[in-house]
Design a protein around this motif. Structure first.
Motif, PDB file in Angstrom:
ATOM      1  N   LEU A 265      -8.103  14.969 -13.900  1.00 29.98           N
ATOM      2  CA  LEU A 265      -9.134  14.814 -12.868  1.00 29.98           C
ATOM      3  C   LEU A 265      -9.788  13.437 -12.938  1.00 29.98           C
ATOM      4  O   LEU A 265      -9.965  12.764 -11.912  1.00 29.98           O
ATOM      5  N   VAL A 266     -10.160  13.007 -14.139  1.00 26.48           N
ATOM      6  CA  VAL A 266     -10.788  11.686 -14.294  1.00 26.48           C
ATOM      7  C   VAL A 266      -9.822  10.585 -13.876  1.00 26.48           C
ATOM      8  O   VAL A 266     -10.190   9.644 -13.153  1.00 26.48           O
ATOM      9  N   SER A 267      -8.564  10.700 -14.309  1.00 26.78           N
ATOM     10  CA  SER A 267      -7.556   9.703 -13.940  1.00 26.78           C
ATOM     11  C   SER A 267      -7.380   9.627 -12.428  1.00 26.78           C
ATOM     12  O   SER A 267      -7.306   8.538 -11.836  1.00 26.78           O
ATOM     13  N   LEU A 268      -7.329  10.786 -11.774  1.00 28.09           N
ATOM     14  CA  LEU A 268      -7.147  10.834 -10.323  1.00 28.09           C
ATOM     15  C   LEU A 268      -8.338  10.227  -9.593  1.00 28.09           C
ATOM     16  O   LEU A 268      -8.181   9.424  -8.662  1.00 28.09           O
ATOM     17  N   ILE A 269      -9.537  10.585 -10.026  1.00 27.73           N
ATOM     18  CA  ILE A 269     -10.749  10.049  -9.383  1.00 27.73           C
ATOM     19  C   ILE A 269     -10.825   8.537  -9.551  1.00 27.73           C
ATOM     20  O   ILE A 269     -11.133   7.791  -8.609  1.00 27.73           O
ATOM     21  N   ILE A 270     -10.548   8.058 -10.765  1.00 31.41           N
ATOM     22  CA  ILE A 270     -10.581   6.610 -11.006  1.00 31.41           C
ATOM     23  C   ILE A 270      -9.579   5.889 -10.117  1.00 31.41           C
ATOM     24  O   ILE A 270      -9.892   4.850  -9.514  1.00 31.41           O
ATOM     25  N   LEU A 271      -8.353   6.413 -10.014  1.00 32.04           N
ATOM     26  CA  LEU A 271      -7.334   5.768  -9.177  1.00 32.04           C
ATOM     27  C   LEU A 271      -7.799   5.671  -7.725  1.00 32.04           C
ATOM     28  O   LEU A 271      -7.686   4.610  -7.095  1.00 32.04           O
ATOM     29  N   LEU A 272      -8.336   6.770  -7.179  1.00 31.83           N
ATOM     30  CA  LEU A 272      -8.751   6.780  -5.777  1.00 31.83           C
ATOM     31  C   LEU A 272      -9.938   5.853  -5.535  1.00 31.83           C
ATOM     32  O   LEU A 272      -9.953   5.077  -4.573  1.00 31.83           O
ATOM     33  N   VAL A 273     -10.941   5.923  -6.413  1.00 32.16           N
ATOM     34  CA  VAL A 273     -12.165   5.143  -6.213  1.00 32.16           C
ATOM     35  C   VAL A 273     -11.911   3.656  -6.418  1.00 32.16           C
ATOM     36  O   VAL A 273     -12.272   2.819  -5.576  1.00 32.16           O
ATOM     37  N   VAL A 274     -11.288   3.294  -7.547  1.00 34.51           N
ATOM     38  CA  VAL A 274     -11.049   1.879  -7.824  1.00 34.51           C
ATOM     39  C   VAL A 274     -10.121   1.261  -6.784  1.00 34.51           C
ATOM     40  O   VAL A 274     -10.317   0.112  -6.353  1.00 34.51           O
ATOM     41  N   SER A 275      -9.138   2.010  -6.323  1.00 38.98           N
ATOM     42  CA  SER A 275      -8.199   1.488  -5.321  1.00 38.98           C
ATOM     43  C   SER A 275      -8.895   1.177  -4.000  1.00 38.98           C
ATOM     44  O   SER A 275      -8.483   0.269  -3.269  1.00 38.98           O
ATOM     45  N   LYS A 276      -9.937   1.940  -3.672  1.00 38.05           N
ATOM     46  CA  LYS A 276     -10.661   1.707  -2.415  1.00 38.05           C
ATOM     47  C   LYS A 276     -11.432   0.388  -2.419  1.00 38.05           C
ATOM     48  O   LYS A 276     -11.757  -0.159  -1.366  1.00 38.05           O
ATOM     49  N   PHE A 277     -11.731  -0.140  -3.615  1.00 39.44           N
ATOM     50  CA  PHE A 277     -12.578  -1.326  -3.695  1.00 39.44           C
ATOM     51  C   PHE A 277     -11.867  -2.522  -4.325  1.00 39.44           C
ATOM     52  O   PHE A 277     -12.516  -3.497  -4.700  1.00 39.44           O
ATOM     53  N   THR A 278     -10.558  -2.441  -4.468  1.00 42.92           N
ATOM     54  CA  THR A 278      -9.834  -3.557  -5.072  1.00 42.92           C
ATOM     55  C   THR A 278      -8.684  -4.005  -4.180  1.00 42.92           C
ATOM     56  O   THR A 278      -8.304  -3.322  -3.231  1.00 42.92           O
ATOM     57  N   LYS A 279      -8.143  -5.152  -4.517  1.00 44.96           N
ATOM     58  CA  LYS A 279      -7.116  -5.802  -3.702  1.00 44.96           C
ATOM     59  C   LYS A 279      -5.852  -4.942  -3.605  1.00 44.96           C
ATOM     60  O   LYS A 279      -5.311  -4.496  -4.620  1.00 44.96           O
ATOM     61  N   PRO A 280      -5.334  -4.702  -2.403  1.00 43.95           N
ATOM     62  CA  PRO A 280      -4.108  -3.902  -2.265  1.00 43.95           C
ATOM     63  C   PRO A 280      -2.898  -4.644  -2.815  1.00 43.95           C
ATOM     64  O   PRO A 280      -2.898  -5.868  -2.930  1.00 43.95           O
ATOM     65  N   VAL A 281      -1.862  -3.887  -3.128  1.00 46.68           N
ATOM     66  CA  VAL A 281      -0.636  -4.512  -3.616  1.00 46.68           C
ATOM     67  C   VAL A 281       0.108  -5.132  -2.434  1.00 46.68           C
ATOM     68  O   VAL A 281      -0.059  -4.712  -1.290  1.00 46.68           O
ATOM     69  N   PRO A 282       0.933  -6.139  -2.680  1.00 40.43           N
ATOM     70  CA  PRO A 282       1.699  -6.762  -1.590  1.00 40.43           C
ATOM     71  C   PRO A 282       2.619  -5.754  -0.897  1.00 40.43           C
ATOM     72  O   PRO A 282       3.087  -4.794  -1.507  1.00 40.43           O
ATOM     73  N   GLU A 283       2.877  -5.999   0.375  1.00 41.09           N
ATOM     74  CA  GLU A 283       3.742  -5.111   1.147  1.00 41.09           C
ATOM     75  C   GLU A 283       5.130  -4.984   0.538  1.00 41.09           C
ATOM     76  O   GLU A 283       5.740  -3.906   0.563  1.00 41.09           O
ATOM     77  N   GLU A 284       5.650  -6.065  -0.037  1.00 39.93           N
ATOM     78  CA  GLU A 284       7.007  -6.001  -0.593  1.00 39.93           C
ATOM     79  C   GLU A 284       7.089  -5.062  -1.797  1.00 39.93           C
ATOM     80  O   GLU A 284       8.171  -4.543  -2.127  1.00 39.93           O
ATOM     81  N   SER A 285       5.962  -4.831  -2.481  1.00 43.74           N
ATOM     82  CA  SER A 285       5.961  -3.899  -3.600  1.00 43.74           C
ATOM     83  C   SER A 285       6.050  -2.446  -3.134  1.00 43.74           C
ATOM     84  O   SER A 285       6.483  -1.566  -3.887  1.00 43.74           O
ATOM     85  N   LEU A 286       5.643  -2.200  -1.884  1.00 41.37           N
ATOM     86  CA  LEU A 286       5.682  -0.843  -1.353  1.00 41.37           C
ATOM     87  C   LEU A 286       7.040  -0.486  -0.761  1.00 41.37           C
ATOM     88  O   LEU A 286       7.397   0.689  -0.675  1.00 41.37           O
ATOM     89  N   ARG A 287       7.809  -1.500  -0.365  1.00 40.95           N
ATOM     90  CA  ARG A 287       9.053  -1.270   0.379  1.00 40.95           C
ATOM     91  C   ARG A 287      10.049  -0.353  -0.341  1.00 40.95           C
ATOM     92  O   ARG A 287      10.646   0.530   0.297  1.00 40.95           O
ATOM     93  N   PRO A 288      10.278  -0.515  -1.660  1.00 44.48           N
ATOM     94  CA  PRO A 288      11.271   0.359  -2.315  1.00 44.48           C
ATOM     95  C   PRO A 288      10.900   1.844  -2.313  1.00 44.48           C
ATOM     96  O   PRO A 288      11.770   2.694  -2.474  1.00 44.48           O
ATOM     97  N   PHE A 289       9.610   2.140  -2.103  1.00 43.14           N
ATOM     98  CA  PHE A 289       9.153   3.521  -2.220  1.00 43.14           C
ATOM     99  C   PHE A 289       8.760   4.150  -0.884  1.00 43.14           C
ATOM    100  O   PHE A 289       8.776   5.370  -0.739  1.00 43.14           O
ATOM    101  N   PHE A 290       8.418   3.313   0.104  1.00 46.61           N
ATOM    102  CA  PHE A 290       7.951   3.829   1.388  1.00 46.61           C
ATOM    103  C   PHE A 290       8.812   3.376   2.567  1.00 46.61           C
ATOM    104  O   PHE A 290       8.491   3.681   3.711  1.00 46.61           O
ATOM    105  N   GLY A 291       9.876   2.647   2.296  1.00 40.78           N
ATOM    106  CA  GLY A 291      10.718   2.166   3.392  1.00 40.78           C
ATOM    107  C   GLY A 291      10.057   1.018   4.126  1.00 40.78           C
ATOM    108  O   GLY A 291       9.417   0.155   3.515  1.00 40.78           O
ATOM    109  N   ASP A 292      10.179   1.007   5.441  1.00 39.00           N
ATOM    110  CA  ASP A 292       9.621  -0.096   6.244  1.00 39.00           C
ATOM    111  C   ASP A 292       8.113  -0.154   6.127  1.00 39.00           C
ATOM    112  O   ASP A 292       7.419   0.859   6.218  1.00 39.00           O
ATOM    113  N   THR A 293       7.596  -1.353   5.909  1.00 38.39           N
ATOM    114  CA  THR A 293       6.159  -1.571   5.835  1.00 38.39           C
ATOM    115  C   THR A 293       5.652  -2.066   7.181  1.00 38.39           C
ATOM    116  O   THR A 293       6.416  -2.261   8.126  1.00 38.39           O
ATOM    117  N   LYS A 294       4.358  -2.313   7.280  1.00 42.12           N
ATOM    118  CA  LYS A 294       3.767  -2.810   8.531  1.00 42.12           C
ATOM    119  C   LYS A 294       4.376  -4.151   8.925  1.00 42.12           C
ATOM    120  O   LYS A 294       4.665  -4.417  10.093  1.00 42.12           O
TER     121      LYS A 294
END
Length: 480
Positions: free
Chosen positions: A445-474
C-alpha cells in the motif's frame, strides 16, 4: 535416524547424474551471456509451464507448507487461491508485456520503462538482498532433509544440495534450469500424487485420519488460522508471485506471448496436484506421528519411515528437486543482477566474456553467503519464505503492475516506491506487526501510494521509454 534402504542411495545418485547431464548437455549451445541468461528465447509452453511451477514450488512447499499442515491442519490451504490470483494478474497484465520487451534481466525493465540506470541498480540490489533471505530457507530445508535421512549435520546437507545445483547452473545457465525444472516438476507432481493413497492406506484411511485429528485437536480439521491470517498469507504470496523476478526472468526465455499464457496455464496443473497432495500428506503424517519435534521433518520422515523404499526414495528426490529448481533460478537471477545490471552499469563497455566471468563468480559468492545464516537455527522454512515474498512484493509490485499499465509512472516515483515499500515492510515487521496484519499489506500500500503521488508531481519519462510497453505513443500518432 532411521534404517536406510540402499534403494534411497541408488535413486538419489541416479537423480543427481540425470540433472548434471542435463546441465552439461544444455550448456553446449551457450555462446554468449544472453544465451546463458535467456536460453536463446527458445522454451515452449509445456517446458516453460513446468519450469514456472517447479521454481515456485520450493522448499517452502514440500518442506515448509507440509510442515505447517502437519502442525495446523487444513485451513492453511486457503493461501493457494491468493497465490493463483497473483498468477492471473501476471498472465493478464504483466508476463506478456515482459516477453514482448525481450530484455535479459528484470532490472532491464526498470531501466527501460523508467529511463533510469539508478533505478536499475537499486532494483538489482533489492532483488539480491531479498533472494538471499529466500536462499536461507532453501538451505535450511536441504539441511533438514539430509539430517533426517542420513544423520549428517544440517550444514553439510545444505552444502551438498547447493553444490550440485551450482555445477549445472554454472554450466548450462537458464536453458539447463528450464529443462531440469521440467524433469523436476514431473517428479514433484507425480511422486506426491502417487504417494498420498499409499500414505492414507498406512494411516488407516481418510475417515480414520479425519476422526483421529478432530479428536486430537478440532482446529486441525477446522480453522486454525483466522480469516485475517489467511488473507495475509494469500496476499504475501499472490502479490509477490505476480511480479516475482525469478518467474519474470523465465518470461524472456519463452517463444511468444501466446506461449507465456499457455505456460502459466500448464503451471496451474502442476501446482494444484501438489497443493492437494501436500495438505493431505501433512495431516496424514500428524495422525501417524503426533509428536514430531519439527514439523519441517514431516515430509522426509514420511518418505523414509512410512512409504515403500522405492516410492519413498522418489519422494525424497521430489523434495530435493523442489529445493534445487528454486535455488538454480535464484542463482541465475541474483548473479545476473551483479554481472548484467550492476557491473554492466559500472562498466558499460565490458565485453561479453567479462560479463560471463563476473556472472560465474557471482553465482559462487551469492550461493555461499546464505550458508553463514543457515548455520544457525531458524523459524519454520515456510515463514522465512513468506518474509521474502513480502519484501519482493513491497518493492516490485507497484512499479511493475502499475508501470506496465499506466503511462504516468515516473522515474522518481519508481525509485521512491521501491525504497519506501522495503522500508515499510522492515519497520512493520520489526515492531511486531501492529493490528496483526501481514507486513505485505502496508508494504504494498505504501509503495503504491508513493508511486502514484510522486509520479503526479515529477517529470514524466520520455515517450520513447514507453514505446516498448504501450505501443504507439502520442508523438508516434502525431507523426502518422
Amino acid at each position: 535416524m532411521f534404517e536406510i534402504s540402499p534403494v534411497f542411495y541408488y535413486v538419489i545418485i541416479g537423480y543427481f547424474i540425470v540433472i548434471l547431464s542435463i546441465g552439461f548437455w544444455s550448456g553446449r549451445g551457450n555462446k554468449t551471456s544472453e544465451d546463458h541468461l535467456v536460453a536463446n528465447r527458445s522454451i515452449g509452453a509445456l517446458i516453460g509451464g513446468a519450469a514456472l511451477a517447479a521454481t515456485q514450488m520450493s522448499a517452502g512447499t514440500f518442506v515448509g507448507t507440509m510442515g505447517v499442515h502437519y502442525l495446523t491442519g487444513a485451513s492453511f490451504m486457503w493461501f493457494w487461491p491468493g497465490l493463483w490470483l497473483g498468477w492471473v494478474v501476471s498472465a493478464i497484465w504483466v508476463a506478456p508485456k515482459f516477453q514482448r520487451f525481450n530484455g535479459v534481466t528484470v532490472p532491464d525493465y526498470v531501466e527501460a520503462r523508467y529511463n533510469s540506470k539508478a533505478g536499475k541498480v537499486i532494483a538489482a540490489v533489492l532483488i539480491i538482498v531479498a533472494y538471499t533471505v529466500y536462499l536461507i530457507g532453501q538451505y535450511v530445508a536441504g539441511g533438514v532433509l539430509m539430517n533426517t535421512i542420513f544423520g549428517i549435520p544440517m550444514i553439510w546437507g545444505a552444502i551438498i544440495t547447493i553444490g550440485i545445483t551450482m555445477i549445472y547452473t554454472l554450466k548450462g545457465g537458464m536453458k539447463a534450469t528450464s529443462y531440469s525444472d521440467f524433469v523436476q516438476a514431473i517428479i514433484m507432481a507425480g511422486c506426491f500424487f502417487a504417494a498420498i493413497p499409499l500414505l492414507f492406506s498406512q494411516a488407516g484411511g481418510f475417515g480414520y485420519v479425519g476422526t483421529l485429528l478432530t479428536d486430537l485437536d478440532a482446529s486441525i480439521t477446522g480453522w486454525h488460522f483466522s480469516v485475517k491470517d489467511l488473507i495475509g498469507f494469500g496476499l504475501a504470496f499472490g502479490l509477490s508471485m505476480a511480479i516475482a523476478p525469478y518467474e519474470l526472468a523465465r518470461m524472456y526465455t519463452l517463444k511468444s506471448q501466446k506461449t507465456v499464457r499457455l505456460a502459466i496455464g500448464f503451471s496451474f496443473v502442476f501446482q494444484a496436484i501438489v497443493a492437494i497432495s501436500v495438505a493431505l500428506g501433512g495431516m496424514a503424517m500428524r495422525s501417524i506421528f503426533p509428536v514430531l519435534g519439527n514439523g519441517d521433518a514431516a515430509s522426509s520422515v514420511m518418505a523414509i519411515n512410512v512409504l515403500p523404499p522405492l516410492v519413498g526414495a522418489l519422494l525424497m528426490v521430489a523434495i530435493l528437486a523442489s529445493i534445487m529448481s528454486t535455488v538454480s533460478g535464484i542463482m541465475i537471477v541474483s548473479a545476473s543482477g551483479v554481472s548484467h545490471d550492476i557491473f554492466g552499469v559500472i562498466k558499460p563497455n565490458a565485453t561479453d566474456r567479462q560479463k560471463m566471468r563476473v556472472n560465474r563468480v557471482a553465482v559462487i559468492v551469492l550461493a555461499c553467503i546464505p550458508l553463514i545464516f543457515a548455520i544457525k537455527p531458524f523459524d519454520m522454512v515456510q515463514f522465512i519464505v513468506m518474509l521474502q515474498a513480502s519484501l519482493v512484493a513491497s518493492f516490485f509490485f507497484a512499479i511493475v503492475v502499475v508501470g506496465l499499465n499506466w503511462k504516468g509512472a515516473t522515474k522518481a516515483g519508481a525509485i521512491s516506491a521501491m525504497l519506501g515499500g522495503v522500508a515499510t515492510v522492515l519497520v512493520y515487521f520489526l515492531i511486531g506487526k501492529p493490528f496483526g496484519l501481514n507486513e505485505v499489506i502496508p508494504g504494498v500500500l505504501v509503495s503504491l501510494i508513493i508511486l502514484l503521488v510522486v509520479s503526479k508531481f515529477t517529470k514524466p519519462v520520455p515517450e520513447e521509454s514507453l514505446r516498448p510497453f504501450f505501443g504507439d505513443t502520442k508523438e508516434d500518432k502525431k507523426a502518422a
